[in-house]
Design a protein around this motif. Structure first.
Motif, short mmCIF file in Angstrom:
data_model
loop_
_atom_site.label_atom_id
_atom_site.label_comp_id
_atom_site.label_asym_id
_atom_site.label_seq_id
_atom_site.Cartn_x
_atom_site.Cartn_y
_atom_site.Cartn_z
N GLY A 148 0.83 -1.20 0.00
CA GLY A 148 0.00 0.00 0.00
C GLY A 148 0.87 1.25 0.00
N PRO A 149 0.26 2.43 -0.20
CA PRO A 149 -1.14 2.58 -0.59
C PRO A 149 -1.37 2.17 -2.04
N VAL A 150 -2.60 1.82 -2.34
CA VAL A 150 -2.96 1.35 -3.68
C VAL A 150 -3.67 2.46 -4.43
N ALA A 151 -3.22 2.74 -5.64
CA ALA A 151 -3.87 3.74 -6.50
C ALA A 151 -4.71 3.04 -7.56
N GLY A 152 -5.90 3.54 -7.78
CA GLY A 152 -6.74 3.06 -8.87
C GLY A 152 -6.75 4.07 -10.00
N VAL A 153 -6.76 3.60 -11.23
CA VAL A 153 -6.72 4.49 -12.40
C VAL A 153 -7.80 4.09 -13.39
N ASP A 154 -8.53 5.07 -13.89
CA ASP A 154 -9.55 4.81 -14.91
C ASP A 154 -9.72 6.06 -15.75
N GLU A 155 -10.44 5.92 -16.86
CA GLU A 155 -10.65 7.03 -17.78
C GLU A 155 -12.12 7.21 -18.09
N GLU A 167 -0.64 6.92 -22.00
CA GLU A 167 0.16 8.05 -21.54
C GLU A 167 -0.58 8.83 -20.46
N GLY A 168 -1.89 8.98 -20.61
CA GLY A 168 -2.68 9.68 -19.60
C GLY A 168 -2.64 8.96 -18.26
N MET A 169 -2.68 7.63 -18.28
CA MET A 169 -2.61 6.87 -17.03
C MET A 169 -1.24 7.04 -16.37
N ARG A 170 -0.18 7.04 -17.16
CA ARG A 170 1.16 7.28 -16.60
C ARG A 170 1.23 8.67 -15.96
N ARG A 171 0.72 9.66 -16.65
CA ARG A 171 0.77 11.03 -16.12
C ARG A 171 -0.04 11.13 -14.83
N ALA A 172 -1.21 10.50 -14.80
CA ALA A 172 -2.08 10.59 -13.63
C ALA A 172 -1.39 10.00 -12.40
N VAL A 173 -0.74 8.85 -12.56
CA VAL A 173 -0.02 8.24 -11.43
C VAL A 173 1.14 9.13 -11.00
N PRO A 178 2.30 5.76 -4.57
CA PRO A 178 1.60 4.51 -4.31
C PRO A 178 2.58 3.34 -4.26
N GLY A 179 2.18 2.30 -3.55
CA GLY A 179 2.98 1.08 -3.53
C GLY A 179 2.57 0.11 -4.62
N TYR A 180 1.36 0.33 -5.15
CA TYR A 180 0.83 -0.56 -6.19
C TYR A 180 -0.24 0.21 -6.95
N VAL A 181 -0.44 -0.13 -8.23
CA VAL A 181 -1.43 0.54 -9.07
C VAL A 181 -2.34 -0.50 -9.69
N LEU A 182 -3.64 -0.26 -9.61
CA LEU A 182 -4.64 -1.07 -10.30
C LEU A 182 -5.23 -0.24 -11.43
N THR A 183 -5.16 -0.73 -12.65
CA THR A 183 -5.72 -0.02 -13.80
C THR A 183 -6.93 -0.78 -14.33
N PRO A 213 2.22 -0.34 -19.23
CA PRO A 213 3.68 -0.42 -19.06
C PRO A 213 4.25 0.94 -18.67
N GLY A 214 5.39 0.91 -18.02
CA GLY A 214 6.10 2.15 -17.72
C GLY A 214 5.68 2.84 -16.44
N LEU A 215 4.86 2.21 -15.61
CA LEU A 215 4.51 2.81 -14.32
C LEU A 215 5.67 2.64 -13.35
N PRO A 216 5.82 3.54 -12.39
CA PRO A 216 6.98 3.50 -11.50
C PRO A 216 6.92 2.44 -10.41
N VAL A 217 5.77 1.79 -10.23
CA VAL A 217 5.61 0.77 -9.19
C VAL A 217 4.88 -0.42 -9.81
N PRO A 218 4.87 -1.57 -9.12
CA PRO A 218 4.13 -2.73 -9.64
C PRO A 218 2.67 -2.38 -9.90
N SER A 219 2.09 -3.02 -10.90
CA SER A 219 0.71 -2.70 -11.27
C SER A 219 0.02 -3.93 -11.84
N LEU A 220 -1.30 -3.83 -11.93
CA LEU A 220 -2.10 -4.91 -12.47
C LEU A 220 -3.29 -4.33 -13.21
#
Length: 228
Positions: A31-38, A108-114, A121-126, A132-139
């Motif tokens: 954690g913390p976990v970030a969620g990303v959506d558009e 690219e928008g998801m990368r910018r948002a994170v 964040p310690g982890y990202v859920l998209t 690809p290219g996020l600074p932390v582990p993601s799923l």
């Protein structure tokens, strides 16, 4: 001989509740976990809006923004803004979508948002697919906005932000009905395109718009104007 450490994998059941992913990741120290959506991926006019959210305290009633009424989305948006650990919003205008392509713009928008989140964040859920290219582990989570609370929150933030922008754009260009259909290719929108042609708020790389021919010229500031 040294044996590499392999952590025991965590299994998250689809029926474990909207906070199941966050709980499982927190137990693993991720954690913390970030969620990303558009919002606006399928529209032929208006921006693509991407949001990233790290939730603070639990918010009841979160769900995929498309399954909620407009009034419910607005109410949840205010609660997210007031209680979230961090929120960031990225607006990608139609010209960038035309130049870069929709999927690349989305990634690219998801990368910018994170990257713009106020906390790391310690982890990202998209939602839907890996980024690809996020600074932390993601799923990438299939229908993430229906099964992960932080992704549902990001869905609501992105949708409300974009709807407000399209309503403001509709006030300046009432002939297109942006406030009603929010830039999607409804019958009424297609008829307006046939009658008036497109404006620069439209995505000229989309077939529906390209077929309608040239339209008026509008400044970049006017296209992107609207409440965040």
């Amino acid at each position: 001989m040294t044996v590499a450490f392999r952590p025991t994998p965590s299994v998250v059941r689809r029926d474990s509740g909207l906070y199941g992913y966050e709980r499982a990741l927190a137990r693993r120290g991720l954690g913390p976990v970030a969620g990303v959506d558009e919002a606006g991926r399928g529209a032929c006019a208006g921006p693509l809006v991407v949001a990233a959210v790290v939730l603070g305290r639990r918010i009841d009633g979160l769900s995929d923004s498309k399954l909620l009424t407009a009034a419910r989305r607005e109410s949840l948006y205010e609660r997210i803004a007031a209680t979230a650990g961090a929120v960031s919003v990225v607006v990608i205008d139609p010209a960038e979508i035309d130049a870069r392509g929709l999927h690349k713009s989305n990634i690219e928008g998801m990368r910018r948002a994170v990257a713009r989140l106020a906390c790391d964040p310690g982890y990202v859920l998209t939602d839907g697919f890996p980024v690809p290219g996020l600074p932390v582990p993601s799923l990438g989570v299939w229908k993430g906005d229906q099964v992960a609370a932080c992704v549902a929150a990001a869905s609501i933030v992105a949708k409300v932000t974009r709807d407000r922008m399209m309503t403001a754009l509709g006030e300046r260009h009432p002939e297109y009905g942006f406030a009603v259909h929010k830039g999607y290719g409804t019958v009424g929108h297609r008829r307006a395109l046939e009658m008036y042609g497109p404006c620069p708020a439209h995505r000229f790389s989309f077939a529906t718009v390209a077929r309608s021919g040239p339209g008026e010229v509008m400044s970049e500031n006017e296209v992107g104007a609207g409440p965040a």
